[in-house]
Design an enzyme around this catalytic site. Structure first.
Site, PDB file in Angstrom:
ATOM      1  N   ASP A  64       0.398  31.267  25.371  1.00 31.64           N
ATOM      2  CA  ASP A  64       0.332  32.728  25.266  1.00 31.64           C
ATOM      3  C   ASP A  64       1.593  33.186  24.544  1.00 31.64           C
ATOM      4  O   ASP A  64       2.548  32.423  24.404  1.00 31.64           O
ATOM      5  CB  ASP A  64       0.278  33.330  26.681  1.00 31.64           C
ATOM      6  N   SER A  65       1.600  34.441  24.145  1.00 29.56           N
ATOM      7  CA  SER A  65       2.788  34.998  23.510  1.00 29.56           C
ATOM      8  C   SER A  65       3.967  35.076  24.496  1.00 29.56           C
ATOM      9  O   SER A  65       5.106  35.195  24.083  1.00 29.56           O
ATOM     10  CB  SER A  65       2.478  36.394  22.988  1.00 29.56           C
ATOM     11  N   CYS A 112      -3.850  34.039  25.182  1.00 29.61           N
ATOM     12  CA  CYS A 112      -3.499  35.319  24.568  1.00 29.61           C
ATOM     13  C   CYS A 112      -4.688  35.873  23.774  1.00 29.61           C
ATOM     14  O   CYS A 112      -5.236  35.181  22.907  1.00 29.61           O
ATOM     15  CB  CYS A 112      -2.312  35.085  23.634  1.00 29.61           C
ATOM     16  N   GLU A 141       5.053  44.435  32.213  1.00 27.52           N
ATOM     17  CA  GLU A 141       6.251  43.572  32.291  1.00 27.52           C
ATOM     18  C   GLU A 141       7.367  44.232  33.092  1.00 27.52           C
ATOM     19  O   GLU A 141       8.209  43.558  33.675  1.00 27.52           O
ATOM     20  CB  GLU A 141       6.741  43.222  30.887  1.00 27.52           C
ATOM     21  N   CYS A 164      -6.743  42.013  27.253  1.00 26.32           N
ATOM     22  CA  CYS A 164      -5.320  41.693  27.069  1.00 26.32           C
ATOM     23  C   CYS A 164      -4.822  41.065  28.360  1.00 26.32           C
ATOM     24  O   CYS A 164      -5.176  41.515  29.458  1.00 26.32           O
ATOM     25  CB  CYS A 164      -4.519  42.957  26.762  1.00 26.32           C
ATOM     26  N   HIS A 223      -2.134  41.283  29.897  1.00 29.37           N
ATOM     27  CA  HIS A 223      -1.321  42.112  30.785  1.00 29.37           C
ATOM     28  C   HIS A 223      -2.113  43.123  31.600  1.00 29.37           C
ATOM     29  O   HIS A 223      -1.626  43.658  32.584  1.00 29.37           O
ATOM     30  CB  HIS A 223      -0.283  42.881  29.960  1.00 29.37           C
TER      31      HIS A 223
HETATM   32  N1  DGL Z   1      -0.731  38.240  25.320  1.00 34.11           N
HETATM   33  C1  DGL Z   1      -1.048  39.393  24.512  1.00 34.11           C
HETATM   34  C2  DGL Z   1      -2.577  39.587  24.499  1.00 34.11           C
HETATM   35  O1  DGL Z   1      -3.280  39.175  25.383  1.00 34.11           O
HETATM   36  C3  DGL Z   1      -0.373  40.638  25.016  1.00 34.11           C
HETATM   37  C4  DGL Z   1       1.140  40.646  24.803  1.00 34.11           C
HETATM   38  C5  DGL Z   1       1.540  40.592  23.356  1.00 34.11           C
HETATM   39  O2  DGL Z   1       1.321  41.585  22.621  1.00 34.11           O
HETATM   40  O3  DGL Z   1       2.059  39.557  22.952  1.00 34.11           O
HETATM   41  O4  DGL Z   1      -3.082  40.169  23.561  1.00 34.11           O
END
Ligand code: DGL
Length: 283
Positions: A25-26, A88, A168, A202, A204
């Protein structure tokens, strides 16, 4: 093609395979996907890589996100994983074809197809709202996946980038989250033609689930791509008769400092991550 995950892998192993599944993931958001995976496959080991040094992906160009995703995948493949889960949404939207081309023998599972499938299964009035990052919305990946499943479904996509920072910060609930959520989706349910399904596209956004549930009218289903992806991965393993009876447990890698990864990541995983359990890596 394996039903339920949109995965195009061709390699099938019937022997016992205790190698971990790689998840990336990011940053820490994909830990919501890891939590669901750990629950769905308790005997499987996972290596989770969070590219925290380059977070967020959601506001970056598709070319950059694809390059980052290929680098994260390479780092996990070098550690000997038996499958890759792209936790992600933004990376799934931008990089799945490139990843599958780079690793034709490895199952590569993204979050878009399972999430879209669950939303299509839920909607009764064929109107779905997708909440995602700017990058995921711009890529149109959920829209395309949903329309491929049922061309009569009308999709409204809304970029909700501020939700990422709220989650976050640990502010997924409370006055600030309510105000931001109202700003993004308040008008969505004014018309009698409103969607009956809200897809959280997403990593988050599950942390804002309570806030969103309070805001949407009764009867609107909230579908989470983390849970549906975990179910798709579990069924992929079952379909292939793979022996996944390993020791279980997860290993954590991050491209930026372990301290923040452990602290913020614990919120997303729903259990404590020790700083000492996080290895900093370059990809
Ligand atoms: N993990 C990213 C997503 O699911 C969200 C956070 C980011 O923008 O890196 O799209």
């Amino acid at each position: 093609m394996v039903a339920g995950c949109g995965c195009s892998a061709t390699h099938v192993s019937h022997s016992a395979d205790h190698r971990p599944i790689g998840v990336f993931d990011s940053g820490v958001g994909g830990l919501t996907v890891l939590a669901a995976l750990e629950q769905a496959l308790p005997a499987t080991s996972f290596i989770y890589l969070g590219d925290t040094a380059r977070l967020p992906y959601g506001t970056k160009s598709p070319a950059s996100v694809e390059r980052y995703a290929l680098q994260c995948a390479a780092a996990l493949v070098n550690r000997g994983v038996q499958a890759l889960v792209v936790a992600c949404n933004t990376a799934s939207a931008a990089s799945l074809p490139a990843l599958r081309q780079a690793y034709p023998d490895l199952p590569v599972i993204g979050v878009i197809h399972p999430g879209a499938q669950a939303a299509v299964a839920h909607t009764r009035n064929r109107k779905i709202a997708v909440l995602a990052t700017e990058g995921t919305v711009r890529a149109g990946a959920y829209q395309r996946a949903i329309e491929r499943m049922d061309a009569r479904v009308q999709v409204t996509s809304i970029g909700c980038s501020v939700f990422v920072a709220l989650a976050e910060e640990g502010w997924g609930e409370g006055a600030v989250a309510e105000l931001v959520a109202k700003r993004y989706i308040g008008a969505l349910f004014d018309s009698p033609d409103a969607p009956d399904t809200l897809l959280l596209g997403c990593t988050h956004f599950p942390l804002l689930r309570k806030t969103l549930t309070a805001l949407v009218p009764n009867g609107v289903a909230i579908v989470d791509s983390a849970e549906t992806t975990a179910r798709a991965v579990a069924s992929l393993f079952a379909d292939r008769s793979w022996d996944v009876q390993g020791r279980g447990g997860s290993t954590f890698l991050a491209t930026d400092g372990p301290e923040r990864f452990a602290r913020v990541g614990s919120l997303f995983l729903g259990r404590l991550i020790e700083v000492s359990a996080v290895e900093r890596v370059d990809v």
